[in-house]
Design a protein around this motif. Structure first.
Motif, PDB file in Angstrom:
ATOM      1  N   VAL A   7       0.861  -1.178   0.000  1.00  0.00           N
ATOM      2  CA  VAL A   7       0.000   0.000   0.000  1.00  0.00           C
ATOM      3  C   VAL A   7       0.894   1.223   0.000  1.00  0.00           C
ATOM      4  CG1 VAL A   7      -1.777   1.260   1.254  1.00  0.00           C
ATOM      5  CG2 VAL A   7      -1.781  -1.237   1.255  1.00  0.00           C
ATOM      6  N   TRP A   8       0.703   2.091  -0.972  1.00  0.00           N
ATOM      7  CA  TRP A   8       1.520   3.300  -1.084  1.00  0.00           C
ATOM      8  C   TRP A   8       0.778   4.482  -0.498  1.00  0.00           C
ATOM      9  CZ3 TRP A   8       6.266   2.123  -2.146  1.00  0.00           C
ATOM     10  CH2 TRP A   8       6.523   0.988  -2.899  1.00  0.00           C
ATOM     11  N   GLY A   9       1.507   5.508  -0.148  1.00  0.00           N
ATOM     12  CA  GLY A   9       0.891   6.737   0.352  1.00  0.00           C
ATOM     13  C   GLY A   9       1.030   6.867   1.851  1.00  0.00           C
ATOM     14  N   SER A  10       0.052   7.514   2.464  1.00  0.00           N
ATOM     15  CA  SER A  10       0.152   7.847   3.876  1.00  0.00           C
ATOM     16  C   SER A  10       0.130   6.620   4.784  1.00  0.00           C
ATOM     17  CB  SER A  10      -0.972   8.795   4.264  1.00  0.00           C
ATOM     18  OG  SER A  10      -2.207   8.170   4.083  1.00  0.00           O
ATOM     19  N   VAL A  11      -0.406   5.520   4.321  1.00  0.00           N
ATOM     20  CA  VAL A  11      -0.488   4.328   5.149  1.00  0.00           C
ATOM     21  C   VAL A  11       0.894   3.718   5.340  1.00  0.00           C
ATOM     22  CG1 VAL A  11      -1.477   2.025   5.328  1.00  0.00           C
ATOM     23  CG2 VAL A  11      -2.837   3.879   4.372  1.00  0.00           C
ATOM     24  N   GLN A  12       1.699   3.718   4.285  1.00  0.00           N
ATOM     25  CA  GLN A  12       3.018   3.116   4.349  1.00  0.00           C
ATOM     26  C   GLN A  12       4.000   4.038   5.049  1.00  0.00           C
ATOM     27  OE1 GLN A  12       5.150   2.603   0.707  1.00  0.00           O
ATOM     28  NE2 GLN A  12       6.082   0.716   1.390  1.00  0.00           N
ATOM     29  N   ARG A  15       3.793   8.129   6.127  1.00  0.00           N
ATOM     30  CA  ARG A  15       4.074   9.284   5.278  1.00  0.00           C
ATOM     31  C   ARG A  15       2.970  10.323   5.312  1.00  0.00           C
ATOM     32  NH1 ARG A  15       6.037   6.230  -0.127  1.00  0.00           N
ATOM     33  NH2 ARG A  15       8.003   5.476   0.670  1.00  0.00           N
ATOM     34  N   ASP A  16       3.381  11.571   5.048  1.00  0.00           N
ATOM     35  CA  ASP A  16       2.429  12.664   4.867  1.00  0.00           C
ATOM     36  C   ASP A  16       1.596  12.314   3.641  1.00  0.00           C
ATOM     37  OD1 ASP A  16       1.136  15.067   4.353  1.00  0.00           O
ATOM     38  OD2 ASP A  16       2.893  16.292   4.746  1.00  0.00           O
ATOM     39  N   PRO A  17       0.266  12.355   3.731  1.00  0.00           N
ATOM     40  CA  PRO A  17      -0.559  11.986   2.579  1.00  0.00           C
ATOM     41  C   PRO A  17      -0.459  12.984   1.424  1.00  0.00           C
ATOM     42  CG  PRO A  17      -1.936  12.801   4.346  1.00  0.00           C
ATOM     43  CD  PRO A  17      -0.538  12.689   4.884  1.00  0.00           C
ATOM     44  N   VAL A  18       0.029  14.186   1.687  1.00  0.00           N
ATOM     45  CA  VAL A  18       0.151  15.208   0.645  1.00  0.00           C
ATOM     46  C   VAL A  18       1.593  15.228   0.143  1.00  0.00           C
ATOM     47  CG1 VAL A  18      -0.102  17.647   0.088  1.00  0.00           C
ATOM     48  CG2 VAL A  18      -1.643  16.585   1.729  1.00  0.00           C
ATOM     49  N   THR A  64       5.127  17.830   3.698  1.00  0.00           N
ATOM     50  CA  THR A  64       4.923  18.854   2.682  1.00  0.00           C
ATOM     51  C   THR A  64       4.520  20.142   3.399  1.00  0.00           C
ATOM     52  OG1 THR A  64       4.271  17.119   1.148  1.00  0.00           O
ATOM     53  CG2 THR A  64       3.728  19.372   0.516  1.00  0.00           C
ATOM     54  N   VAL A  65       5.523  20.778   4.009  1.00  0.00           N
ATOM     55  CA  VAL A  65       5.335  22.028   4.742  1.00  0.00           C
ATOM     56  C   VAL A  65       6.436  22.997   4.319  1.00  0.00           C
ATOM     57  CG1 VAL A  65       4.170  20.987   6.736  1.00  0.00           C
ATOM     58  CG2 VAL A  65       6.655  21.164   6.718  1.00  0.00           C
TER      59      VAL A  65
END
Length: 75
Positions: A7-12, A15-18, A64-65
Protein backbone atom coordinates in the motif's frame (compact mmCIF):
# COMPACT_ATOMS: atom_id res chain seq x y z
CA UNK A 1 0.26 -18.61 -0.19
CA UNK A 2 -1.41 -15.35 -1.19
CA UNK A 3 0.58 -12.15 -0.78
CA UNK A 4 -0.90 -8.83 0.25
CA UNK A 5 -0.11 -6.00 -2.20
CA UNK A 6 1.97 -3.09 -0.93
CA UNK A 7 0.00 0.00 0.00
CA UNK A 8 1.52 3.30 -1.08
CA UNK A 9 0.89 6.74 0.35
CA UNK A 10 0.15 7.85 3.88
CA UNK A 11 -0.49 4.33 5.15
CA UNK A 12 3.02 3.12 4.35
CA UNK A 13 5.73 4.26 6.78
CA UNK A 14 3.48 6.97 8.24
CA UNK A 15 4.07 9.28 5.28
CA UNK A 16 2.43 12.66 4.87
CA UNK A 17 -0.56 11.99 2.58
CA UNK A 18 0.15 15.21 0.65
CA UNK A 19 3.17 14.71 -1.62
CA UNK A 20 2.79 17.70 -3.95
CA UNK A 21 2.52 21.24 -2.62
CA UNK A 22 -0.78 23.00 -3.29
CA UNK A 23 -0.48 26.02 -5.61
CA UNK A 24 -0.56 28.61 -2.78
CA UNK A 25 2.22 26.81 -0.87
CA UNK A 26 4.26 26.34 -4.05
CA UNK A 27 4.03 30.09 -4.71
CA UNK A 28 5.23 30.89 -1.16
CA UNK A 29 8.18 28.50 -1.61
CA UNK A 30 9.09 30.14 -4.95
CA UNK A 31 8.91 33.62 -3.40
CA UNK A 32 11.04 32.54 -0.43
CA UNK A 33 13.63 31.15 -2.85
CA UNK A 34 13.74 34.39 -4.83
CA UNK A 35 12.26 32.62 -7.88
CA UNK A 36 15.61 30.79 -8.34
CA UNK A 37 16.32 27.05 -8.25
CA UNK A 38 17.85 26.06 -4.91
CA UNK A 39 20.24 23.66 -6.65
CA UNK A 40 21.37 25.39 -9.89
CA UNK A 41 20.08 28.98 -9.44
CA UNK A 42 18.14 28.99 -12.72
CA UNK A 43 15.27 31.51 -12.84
CA UNK A 44 11.88 29.93 -12.17
CA UNK A 45 8.21 30.58 -12.90
CA UNK A 46 5.19 28.76 -11.57
CA UNK A 47 5.24 26.64 -14.74
CA UNK A 48 8.97 25.82 -14.74
CA UNK A 49 9.41 25.50 -10.99
CA UNK A 50 8.69 22.84 -8.45
CA UNK A 51 8.49 22.70 -4.64
CA UNK A 52 11.06 20.04 -3.75
CA UNK A 53 11.30 18.28 -0.37
CA UNK A 54 14.58 19.17 1.32
CA UNK A 55 16.28 18.45 3.67
CA UNK A 56 14.05 15.42 4.35
CA UNK A 57 12.65 13.74 1.21
CA UNK A 58 8.97 12.81 1.14
CA UNK A 59 9.78 9.09 0.73
CA UNK A 60 11.81 9.19 3.95
CA UNK A 61 9.03 10.81 5.97
CA UNK A 62 9.49 14.46 4.99
CA UNK A 63 6.34 16.55 5.32
CA UNK A 64 4.92 18.85 2.68
CA UNK A 65 5.33 22.03 4.74
CA UNK A 66 7.14 25.32 4.10
CA UNK A 67 10.05 24.37 6.39
CA UNK A 68 10.78 21.24 4.35
CA UNK A 69 10.42 22.63 0.81
CA UNK A 70 12.77 24.48 -1.54
CA UNK A 71 12.24 26.00 -4.98
CA UNK A 72 13.66 23.74 -7.68
CA UNK A 73 13.66 23.41 -11.46
CA UNK A 74 12.56 20.28 -13.31
CA UNK A 75 16.07 19.60 -14.63
Amino acid sequence: MRRTPKVWGSVQKGRDPVRFAPTALKKKVMQAGGWLCHWCERPLTMETGNADHSPLPWNKGGRTVMENLVAACHA
